[in-house]
Structures are given as structure tokens and as C-alpha cells.
Design an enzyme around this catalytic site. Structure first.
Site, PDB file in Angstrom:
ATOM      1  N   LYS A 158       1.181  -1.221   0.288  1.00 15.78           N
ATOM      2  CA  LYS A 158       0.371   0.240   0.318  1.00 15.78           C
ATOM      3  C   LYS A 158       0.597   1.175  -0.045  1.00 15.78           C
ATOM      4  O   LYS A 158       1.145   1.400   1.106  1.00 15.78           O
ATOM      5  CB  LYS A 158      -0.884   0.358   1.404  1.00 15.78           C
ATOM      6  CG  LYS A 158      -2.220   1.236   1.392  1.00 15.78           C
ATOM      7  CD  LYS A 158      -2.764   1.121   2.473  1.00 15.78           C
ATOM      8  CE  LYS A 158      -3.432   2.365   2.292  1.00 15.78           C
ATOM      9  NZ  LYS A 158      -4.600   2.114   3.743  1.00 15.78           N
ATOM     10  N   ARG A 208     -15.037  -4.985   7.193  1.00 18.54           N
ATOM     11  CA  ARG A 208     -13.430  -4.430   7.611  1.00 18.54           C
ATOM     12  C   ARG A 208     -13.897  -4.029   9.248  1.00 18.54           C
ATOM     13  O   ARG A 208     -12.612  -4.264   9.553  1.00 18.54           O
ATOM     14  CB  ARG A 208     -12.973  -3.093   6.773  1.00 18.54           C
ATOM     15  CG  ARG A 208     -12.063  -2.497   7.127  1.00 18.54           C
ATOM     16  CD  ARG A 208     -11.205  -1.531   6.313  1.00 18.54           C
ATOM     17  NE  ARG A 208     -10.472  -0.872   5.952  1.00 18.54           N
ATOM     18  CZ  ARG A 208      -9.009  -0.286   6.624  1.00 18.54           C
ATOM     19  NH1 ARG A 208      -8.591  -1.801   6.089  1.00 18.54           N
ATOM     20  NH2 ARG A 208      -8.109   0.307   6.723  1.00 18.54           N
ATOM     21  N   TYR A 240     -12.725   2.164  19.554  1.00 17.84           N
ATOM     22  CA  TYR A 240     -13.101   1.039  19.009  1.00 17.84           C
ATOM     23  C   TYR A 240     -12.508   0.207  20.870  1.00 17.84           C
ATOM     24  O   TYR A 240     -12.686  -1.003  21.132  1.00 17.84           O
ATOM     25  CB  TYR A 240     -12.588   0.366  17.828  1.00 17.84           C
ATOM     26  CG  TYR A 240     -12.833   0.015  16.425  1.00 17.84           C
ATOM     27  CD1 TYR A 240     -14.773   0.015  16.294  1.00 17.84           C
ATOM     28  CD2 TYR A 240     -12.742   1.050  15.811  1.00 17.84           C
ATOM     29  CE1 TYR A 240     -15.161   0.172  15.056  1.00 17.84           C
ATOM     30  CE2 TYR A 240     -13.374   1.076  14.281  1.00 17.84           C
ATOM     31  CZ  TYR A 240     -14.200   0.165  14.544  1.00 17.84           C
ATOM     32  OH  TYR A 240     -15.531   1.409  13.172  1.00 17.84           O
TER      33      TYR A 240
END
Length: 242
Positions: A158, A208, A240
Site C-alpha cells: 500500500k 472491515r 473501538y
């Protein structure tokens, strides 16, 4: 009961506007709203009950428009009372703004149906996202040679950076024998989106998120998780861990 007639209301609108330090655009907006207000009271006296009816008549409008018209009317009513054109002080209850719905905290779903022999391109895509947290853009950069089945690692690239992710036995069991994955990896983002939709109602983003929730439950800290996802910061993950 107040007996202010429409003619008096209409006559007082220019005087009210002249008493305010409004811009021309603002004056124009007030003029429009107050003319509507005066028209509503053409055959009604101003009272608590009639003002409630006026408020009710605005319900068909958007909340923002209702609030604007009520604010204009209340300022005008206050002006009329101060000028002794109303015997009583009146104020229309303002419409409350709609509160944004509280976003439900994301929860882990039972996605055990994904862990079985792959039956379609969409199934394979769901598997990849759920197991590795990949985006469509990252999947498009994959090649089958990136899957090292001997050492059970997947190399993902990436923005010129490579990261190495572990391949779990569960994933290897149901995908290792696929022979035409490269045909899928070179497809367009739209193709990937449509194939995933054919297989599941969950979006790539939701799958995801399920990956993220699994990693959090497994004990990964926010920095480890950011690294696994190829993120440069932890900002989007911090929610999260609250």
C-alpha cells in the site's frame, strides 16, 4: 383576548422592520414570513389558542423553516406588545431541532457462514476482508503469489509500503486450492462491489469493521492494529478502544 386586526398587523410590519438593524436580505426574509403570519390571522384574533393553531400550520415545513418563521413571529409579537398594540404578551413555543440518532456501538456478528469452501467471487472477497481487513484498493493490488502458503503469510502493498499478515489455518483450509484468484484481483472496484453485494448484505466497510472488532477482542493494542491495517495514525481506531 387581543383584537389586533390583520390590517393593523400588516401596517405595523414596515415599522417593525424599520426598528431593526437588518440587512436588506434579512428584511426581505422577515417581510415574507410576517406577511404569511398576518394572512393567517386575517379572520382570527391573536390568542394563545390561535397562536397554537399557527404553529400547527407550519408542521408541513422543514424544521429549519418552522424555526425561522416562529422566531420572526415572536419578535414581531414582542414589538406589538411593547407598542401597546397587544394587551397581553405572547410567545410561540419554538420547534426543537431533531437530535441526531445515537450511533449504535459496533458489535461482533456471527459470520461463521463465511468459513466454508468458497462458492463465489463475492464469498472470496468477504473472506479476504474479514480475515485481513483489506480494502478494495488493496485487493486490486494483490497477486496470488503474495500468498505464501508454506510460511502462512500474506504480503500486502500500500502506497509503496509492504506489510506482512499471518494467514490463519481457517483461511488456508478453504482458499488455498483456488486457481483463478488473479482474474478477480484485476477487476474494477465496481465489479468487486457488485460481486460482494451478490454474496452478502454487509458492505466492505462493515466487514472491515468486523475484522477490527475481532482484533480488538483478540487483545491487539491500537498501534498493532493500525500497523496491520496499514494506517499511518490511530485516529480512526480509537473509538473501538473506549
Amino acid at each position: 383576548m387581543n383584537l389586533v386586526k390583520t390590517m393593523i398587523l400588516s401596517n405595523e410590519i414596515p415599522n417593525f422592520l424599520a426598528s431593526k438593524n437588518f440587512s436588506e436580505n434579512t428584511k426581505s426574509n422577515y417581510l415574507y414570513d410576517l406577511r404569511n403570519f398576518a394572512e393567517f390571522f386575517e379572520k382570527k384574533s391573536i390568542s394563545r389558542e390561535s397562536l397554537l393553531l399557527y404553529r400547527q400550520s407550519l408542521k408541513k415545513l422543514a424544521v429549519a423553516a418552522q424555526r425561522r418563521k416562529i422566531s420572526s413571529a415572536n419578535q414581531f409579537l414582542s414589538y406589538l406588545y411593547e407598542k401597546n398594540l397587544l394587551k397581553e404578551s405572547h410567545k410561540i413555543q419554538q420547534v426543537s431541532t431533531k437530535k441526531k440518532a445515537t450511533k449504535q456501538k459496533a458489535e461482533l456478528k456471527n459470520l461463521s457462514e463465511i468459513y466454508r469452501p468458497v462458492i463465489s467471487p463475492g464469498h472470496f472477497l468477504a473472506f479476504l476482508i474479514l480475515e485481513f481487513g483489506l480494502t478494495f484498493a488493496e485487493i486490486q493490488q494483490l497477486r496470488w503469489e503474495n500468498f505464501n502458503w508454506k510460511f502462512k503469510i500474506l504480503t500486502v502493498e500500500k502506497a509503496g509500503l509492504k506489510r506482512v499478515l499471518p494467514i490463519r489455518d481457517k483461511f488456508a483450509l478453504y482458499t488455498q486450492r483456488i486457481t483463478n484468484a488473479d482474474e478477480l484481483f484485476v477487476k474494477s472496484r465496481q465489479f468487486l462491489y457488485l460481486e460482494l453485494r451478490k454474496y452478502t448484505d454487509l458492505t466492505a466497510k462493515e466487514l472491515r469493521e468486523q475484522y477490527i472488532l475481532k482484533q480488538v477482542r483478540a487483545g491487539k493494542n491500537v498501534y498493532e492494529l493500525a500497523e496491520a491495517l496499514g494506517l499511518s495514525t490511530t485516529t480512526t481506531l480509537e473509538k473501538y478502544y473506549k
